[in-house]
Design a protein around this motif. Structure first.
Motif, PDB file in Angstrom:
ATOM      1  N   CYS A  79       9.580  -0.620  13.618  1.00  0.00           N
ATOM      2  CA  CYS A  79       9.926  -0.239  12.259  1.00  0.00           C
ATOM      3  C   CYS A  79       9.654   1.249  12.101  1.00  0.00           C
ATOM      4  N   SER A  80       9.870   1.774  10.930  1.00  0.00           N
ATOM      5  CA  SER A  80       9.667   3.199  10.689  1.00  0.00           C
ATOM      6  C   SER A  80       8.210   3.492  10.320  1.00  0.00           C
ATOM      7  N   PRO A  81       7.757   4.723  10.554  1.00  0.00           N
ATOM      8  CA  PRO A  81       6.399   5.095  10.122  1.00  0.00           C
ATOM      9  C   PRO A  81       6.195   4.896   8.627  1.00  0.00           C
ATOM     10  N   ARG A  82       7.239   5.111   7.838  1.00  0.00           N
ATOM     11  CA  ARG A  82       7.133   4.916   6.391  1.00  0.00           C
ATOM     12  C   ARG A  82       6.831   3.455   6.061  1.00  0.00           C
ATOM     13  N   THR A  83       7.452   2.531   6.814  1.00  0.00           N
ATOM     14  CA  THR A  83       7.188   1.108   6.592  1.00  0.00           C
ATOM     15  C   THR A  83       5.746   0.770   6.935  1.00  0.00           C
ATOM     16  N   VAL A  84       5.245   1.339   8.034  1.00  0.00           N
ATOM     17  CA  VAL A  84       3.848   1.118   8.413  1.00  0.00           C
ATOM     18  C   VAL A  84       2.909   1.641   7.325  1.00  0.00           C
ATOM     19  N   GLU A  85       3.239   2.798   6.776  1.00  0.00           N
ATOM     20  CA  GLU A  85       2.418   3.349   5.698  1.00  0.00           C
ATOM     21  C   GLU A  85       2.447   2.453   4.471  1.00  0.00           C
ATOM     22  N   SER A  86       3.569   1.781   4.239  1.00  0.00           N
ATOM     23  CA  SER A  86       3.638   0.859   3.092  1.00  0.00           C
ATOM     24  C   SER A  86       2.756  -0.364   3.331  1.00  0.00           C
ATOM     25  N   TYR A  87       2.692  -0.854   4.593  1.00  0.00           N
ATOM     26  CA  TYR A  87       1.772  -1.955   4.906  1.00  0.00           C
ATOM     27  C   TYR A  87       0.329  -1.524   4.644  1.00  0.00           C
ATOM     28  N   ARG A  88       0.007  -0.313   5.085  1.00  0.00           N
ATOM     29  CA  ARG A  88      -1.352   0.218   4.866  1.00  0.00           C
ATOM     30  C   ARG A  88      -1.676   0.282   3.378  1.00  0.00           C
ATOM     31  N   ASP A  89      -0.763   0.850   2.589  1.00  0.00           N
ATOM     32  CA  ASP A  89      -1.017   1.026   1.158  1.00  0.00           C
ATOM     33  C   ASP A  89      -1.126  -0.316   0.443  1.00  0.00           C
ATOM     34  N   GLN A  90      -0.272  -1.257   0.808  1.00  0.00           N
ATOM     35  CA  GLN A  90      -0.299  -2.578   0.179  1.00  0.00           C
ATOM     36  C   GLN A  90      -1.610  -3.292   0.471  1.00  0.00           C
ATOM     37  N   LEU A  91      -2.056  -3.212   1.735  1.00  0.00           N
ATOM     38  CA  LEU A  91      -3.305  -3.882   2.110  1.00  0.00           C
ATOM     39  C   LEU A  91      -4.505  -3.222   1.442  1.00  0.00           C
ATOM     40  N   CYS A  92      -4.493  -1.903   1.362  1.00  0.00           N
ATOM     41  CA  CYS A  92      -5.595  -1.210   0.684  1.00  0.00           C
ATOM     42  C   CYS A  92      -5.669  -1.634  -0.775  1.00  0.00           C
ATOM     43  N   ASP A  93      -4.506  -1.780  -1.419  1.00  0.00           N
ATOM     44  CA  ASP A  93      -4.483  -2.224  -2.819  1.00  0.00           C
ATOM     45  C   ASP A  93      -4.980  -3.658  -2.940  1.00  0.00           C
ATOM     46  N   GLU A 115     -13.461 -10.467   1.126  1.00  0.00           N
ATOM     47  CA  GLU A 115     -13.088 -11.865   1.319  1.00  0.00           C
ATOM     48  C   GLU A 115     -11.580 -11.993   1.192  1.00  0.00           C
ATOM     49  N   ILE A 116     -11.032 -12.979   1.910  1.00  0.00           N
ATOM     50  CA  ILE A 116      -9.586 -13.187   1.850  1.00  0.00           C
ATOM     51  C   ILE A 116      -9.268 -14.001   0.609  1.00  0.00           C
ATOM     52  N   THR A 117      -8.933 -13.306  -0.458  1.00  0.00           N
ATOM     53  CA  THR A 117      -8.586 -13.975  -1.719  1.00  0.00           C
ATOM     54  C   THR A 117      -7.153 -13.661  -2.123  1.00  0.00           C
ATOM     55  N   VAL A 118      -6.416 -12.973  -1.244  1.00  0.00           N
ATOM     56  CA  VAL A 118      -5.028 -12.623  -1.526  1.00  0.00           C
ATOM     57  C   VAL A 118      -4.169 -13.048  -0.346  1.00  0.00           C
ATOM     58  N   LYS A 119      -2.898 -13.140  -0.590  1.00  0.00           N
ATOM     59  CA  LYS A 119      -1.965 -13.534   0.468  1.00  0.00           C
ATOM     60  C   LYS A 119      -1.627 -12.317   1.332  1.00  0.00           C
ATOM     61  N   ILE A 120      -1.776 -12.489   2.644  1.00  0.00           N
ATOM     62  CA  ILE A 120      -1.457 -11.426   3.595  1.00  0.00           C
ATOM     63  C   ILE A 120      -0.279 -11.888   4.435  1.00  0.00           C
ATOM     64  N   SER A 121       0.793 -11.117   4.426  1.00  0.00           N
ATOM     65  CA  SER A 121       2.004 -11.502   5.150  1.00  0.00           C
ATOM     66  C   SER A 121       1.802 -11.406   6.658  1.00  0.00           C
ATOM     67  N   ASP A 122       2.714 -12.016   7.395  1.00  0.00           N
ATOM     68  CA  ASP A 122       2.623 -11.973   8.857  1.00  0.00           C
ATOM     69  C   ASP A 122       2.725 -10.539   9.373  1.00  0.00           C
TER      70      ASP A 122
END
Length: 213
Positions: A178-192, A147-154
């Motif tokens: 952006c850089s692949p590292r930035t994309v990986e940070s989006y992935r990690d943040q969303l997984c968390d 469920e969407i219970t957290v804020k997800i950035s654009d």
């Protein structure tokens, strides 16, 4: 250095033929072949090298692919397991994924597509062809929805849109400028945030919550 692969398949002629194909790939090499999961465990116990990738058949005597995948997920979670089978039914695909497989291919796959799949498995950590992705998405249980219970950035929403495609993380980075590292940070943040562990989980979340449009 080439990535090491172990083939686990009780059909030795098929396994040896597959070994010959893979050994012609630039980035991969087969280091040994096992007849079933028990044979694989014995090889590990004898001190044989632990591979980067395991190509795992499903229908095998003594210890089949389902049991072997679950054992590997528990004891060697860093090994990337790719199911390679004649079985493409929903139950087999879902059970292998739940047991820890990071990819799924049919044995009639063209060698070039196999090489691509192995490369994507190595770089992205998973690979599911379109037909397998459809099975995974259509069979996810309701209790696995987040469920969407957290804020997800654009920017995170933009990344979620790309998780349902077959684009690699590098290709997603190019699309997002952006850089692949930035994309990986989006992935990690969303997984968390969403308590998810894989890109498949993120893709399912994106589809069910309207971010894949």
């Amino acid at each position: 250095m080439k990535k090491s692969i172990v083939i686990v398949d009780d059909h030795i002629l098929i396994a040896k033929a597959l070994e010959g194909i893979i050994d012609n790939f630039n980035e991969f090499e087969v280091i040994y072949v096992c007849e079933n999961g028990k044979d694989l465990i014995q090889k590990f116990e004898e001190g044989n090298p632990i591979p980067d990738i395991i190509l795992l058949d499903i229908s095998m005597p003594i210890m089949d692919g389902f049991e072997t995948a679950a054992w590997l997920a528990k004891h060697h979670p860093n090994i990337k397991v790719m199911a390679l089978s004649m079985q493409g039914d929903d139950n087999s695909v879902i059970k292998m994924i739940k047991n820890g497989a990071k990819g799924y291919l049919l044995k009639n796959t063209h060698p070039k597509d196999l090489e691509t799949a192995l490369t994507r498995l190595d770089t992205d950590g998973f690979f599911y062809p379109e037909w397998a992705s459809k099975i995974i998405f259509s069979n996810f249980n309701k209790d696995q929805e987040a469920e969407i219970t957290v804020k997800i950035s654009d920017r995170e929403k933009e990344f979620l849109k790309y998780t349902v495609t077959e684009l690699s993380y590098k290709e997603i980075a190019d699309r997002m400028c952006c850089s692949p590292r930035t994309v990986e940070s989006y992935r990690d943040q969303l997984c968390d945030k969403l308590d998810l562990k894989t890109r498949v989980g993120l893709a399912v979340f994106a589809i069910k919550n309207g971010f894949a449009n």
